[in-house]
Design a protein around this motif. Structure first.
Motif, PDB file in Angstrom:
ATOM      1  N   GLU A  36      48.477  -4.105   8.429  1.00  8.74           N
ATOM      2  CA  GLU A  36      48.697  -4.794   7.156  1.00  8.74           C
ATOM      3  C   GLU A  36      49.102  -3.755   6.119  1.00  8.74           C
ATOM      4  OE1 GLU A  36      46.460  -7.872   4.075  1.00  8.74           O
ATOM      5  OE2 GLU A  36      45.792  -7.720   6.173  1.00  8.74           O
ATOM      6  N   VAL A  37      50.389  -3.699   5.813  1.00  6.14           N
ATOM      7  CA  VAL A  37      50.954  -2.665   4.948  1.00  6.14           C
ATOM      8  C   VAL A  37      50.925  -3.131   3.501  1.00  6.14           C
ATOM      9  CG1 VAL A  37      53.003  -1.282   4.447  1.00  6.14           C
ATOM     10  CG2 VAL A  37      52.406  -1.824   6.815  1.00  6.14           C
ATOM     11  N   MET A  38      50.538  -2.222   2.607  1.00  2.29           N
ATOM     12  CA  MET A  38      50.445  -2.568   1.192  1.00  2.29           C
ATOM     13  C   MET A  38      51.485  -1.848   0.346  1.00  2.29           C
ATOM     14  SD  MET A  38      46.292  -2.711   0.828  1.00  2.29           S
ATOM     15  CE  MET A  38      46.052  -1.106   1.577  1.00  2.29           C
ATOM     16  N   LEU A  39      51.754  -0.574   0.635  1.00  2.00           N
ATOM     17  CA  LEU A  39      52.641   0.182  -0.250  1.00  2.00           C
ATOM     18  C   LEU A  39      53.196   1.394   0.485  1.00  2.00           C
ATOM     19  CD1 LEU A  39      50.938   2.967  -1.275  1.00  2.00           C
ATOM     20  CD2 LEU A  39      49.568   1.175  -2.325  1.00  2.00           C
ATOM     21  N   GLY A  40      54.221   1.987  -0.104  1.00  2.00           N
ATOM     22  CA  GLY A  40      54.778   3.234   0.390  1.00  2.00           C
ATOM     23  C   GLY A  40      55.356   4.006  -0.773  1.00  2.00           C
ATOM     24  N   HIS A  41      55.280   5.338  -0.721  1.00  2.00           N
ATOM     25  CA  HIS A  41      55.821   6.131  -1.827  1.00  2.00           C
ATOM     26  C   HIS A  41      56.055   7.570  -1.392  1.00  2.00           C
ATOM     27  CE1 HIS A  41      51.939   8.185  -2.593  1.00  2.00           C
ATOM     28  NE2 HIS A  41      51.392   7.019  -2.322  1.00  2.00           N
ATOM     29  N   HIS A  42      56.851   8.273  -2.157  1.00  2.00           N
ATOM     30  CA  HIS A  42      57.040   9.711  -1.989  1.00  2.00           C
ATOM     31  C   HIS A  42      55.774  10.402  -2.461  1.00  2.00           C
ATOM     32  CE1 HIS A  42      59.005  13.618  -1.908  1.00  2.00           C
ATOM     33  NE2 HIS A  42      60.131  13.064  -1.488  1.00  2.00           N
TER      34      HIS A  42
END
Length: 476
Positions: free
Chosen positions: A211-217
């Motif tokens: 269950e993926v919520m976010l992604g960022h550098h």
């Protein structure tokens, strides 16, 4: 998100619906690496899924001797998911390892250790579930080269995001947009060059049940992070294995290379695995007492005191590589000072902001992704349980100042304990302090583990001259 099958009957139905050709059985070794063996689906009977399948345990590092090599993989059928990367439809099933000689789950199988730690939590009458939420950071490079010879040793990693690439002649020109050292936190494209790559990773993670919520550098050049939902201890460790597999494979298939090394770049931030934790019983969060500091209960503070009490020994399992300790040095947001603080990322344990009782938890920030997740989470839980059973140990804190600004003299003056500085220190601490683990980790495992660390990491690392040693001592 979550489980795709709940029974053997559902497993075969799911395989039929997805035209599965192969079953890929996977298990985890003492280092945390995944191994696998693939069967044709027609060769996998319900009896095999129930009883397990044989394999050679002597070929796995630090496991069985050749004269006692026969072992059994016990499939955990509800963990099944489709491999998103194989050309032919393949279903992956995560397994535990069974010891036919002792007639029990194998004492060196990390996943079996994790299951036993949850059993011990219940036996101690402390809680009925432990939730863990790891945050795994990673680097993505365009190229990696390294050499380790008698007369030569070097490494070189490359990424177009690297500040060293500012004058590189690229076929289509050098566009000049780069995050720079410590400049990678949240810039948009084109400075963030990995948006599409992370998006692909996030979508495929959802395909495999995360269950993926976010992604960022992240802060460093070429560094990223993807946030997934927490789970129970074993589930969370399974998810780390799936997460790492997806990150590495998506990078690989896009002509990149991903690594979870804590410190591949000199002078830039490293990658950690912050671990959120809480214990629940009868549907109640035992870590929450609203209105107290950070809304933490005495149970939570006692648990945390156990982690700090055994932090040096824990580090052998939560920071198990020589490279781990190149991350835990001052100046790079290194969470090496053993105190706690609410909403303060400079402490080795942060108390995240939680507006409601279910959200209250602790976040240990010193672990990294070279850890085997099953061993790291189990060790953290066992240290915490020891703290609860002891009624709490002395610890420094809370400290709400910016700990990164403290000098070494100030840290010593305030008598604030720190993480160990080398893998040797942490393994020697584990040798001296391991009783808190023994309800779950056997003496045979602990002995095998410390010998493995000395033979495969500590002594080889200490024996090798480095480029910096040539710079600093060659002309002496």
């Amino acid at each position: 998100m979550g489980k795709f099958v709940n029974s053997i009957e559902e497993f075969y139905k799911y395989c039929e619906e997805n035209e599965v050709e192969f079953v890929d059985f996977r298990f985890t070794d003492i280092k945390g690496a995944w191994h696998h063996i693939s069967y044709r689906l027609h060769a996998v009977s319900a009896e095999m899924l129930e009883a397990g399948l044989p394999f050679d345990g002597s070929s796995i590092d630090a496991w069985q001797p050749i004269d006692k090599s026969d072992m059994i993989l016990k499939p955990d059928v509800p963990t099944a998911f489709l491999d998103p990367f194989t050309a032919d439809s393949t279903i992956i099933v995560i397994c535990d390892v069974y010891d036919i000689y002792k007639g029990q789950m194998y004492e060196k199988c990390p996943r079996s250790i994790a299951k036993r730690s949850l059993e011990y939590l219940a036996e101690a009458d402390i809680g009925d579930v432990a939730y863990f939420g790891p945050e795994n950071e990673f680097f993505i490079f365009d190229d990696v080269k390294f050499r380790d010879d008698v007369n030569s040793a070097y490494f070189r990693v490359d990424t177009e995001e690297g500040q060293w690439s500012s004058d590189t002649a690229y076929e289509n020109g050098n566009m000049g947009h780069r995050p720079g050292t410590k400049g990678g936190y949240f810039p948009v494209m084109p400075t963030d060059s990995m948006v599409d790559l992370r998006a692909e990773m996030m979508l495929i993670m959802e395909e495999v049940g995360l269950e993926v919520m976010l992604g960022h550098h992240e802060v460093a050049q070429g560094q990223g992070e993807i946030g997934i939902k927490f789970g129970t201890l074993v589930e969370a460790a399974d998810n780390v294995q799936k997460y790492k597999y997806v990150v590495k494979m998506v990078a690989h298939l896009n002509g990149k290379t991903a690594t979870f090394m804590p410190k591949p770049l000199l002078g830039d931030n490293g990658s950690g695995m912050h671990v959120h934790q809480s214990i629940w019983k009868d549907g109640k969060n035992l870590f929450a007492t609203m209105g107290e500091y950070g809304n933490l209960s005495k149970t939570a503070l006692d648990y945390l005191s156990g982690i700090f009490k055994h932090a040096h020994a824990l580090a052998a399992l939560t920071n198990p590589s020589t490279n781990s300790y190149k991350r835990l040095i001052p100046g790079f947001e290194a969470p090496s000072i053993l105190t706690y603080s609410s909403q303060n990322r400079s402490a080795s344990c942060r108390i995240p902001y939680g507006a409601s009782e279910p959200a209250v938890r602790i976040e240990t920030r010193f672990p990294d992704s070279t850890a085997c997740p099953y061993l790291a989470f189990s060790a953290l839980l066992m240290a915490g349980i020891d703290g609860i059973k002891a009624g709490g140990y002395h610890m420094v804190g809370p400290m709400d100042i910016d700990l990164f600004e403290l000098s070494l003299d100030e840290i010593r003056e305030k008598k604030i304990p720190q993480m160990p500085h080398t893998l040797r220190e942490s393994v020697e601490a584990l040798i001296a302090d391991n009783d808190f683990l023994k309800p779950v980790f056997t003496q045979e495992f602990i002995t095998t583990y410390q010998h493995y660390q000395f033979q495969r990491q500590i002594w080889p690392d200490e024996a090798r001259p480095t480029a910096y040693e040539f710079m600093s001592t060659y002309s002496c």
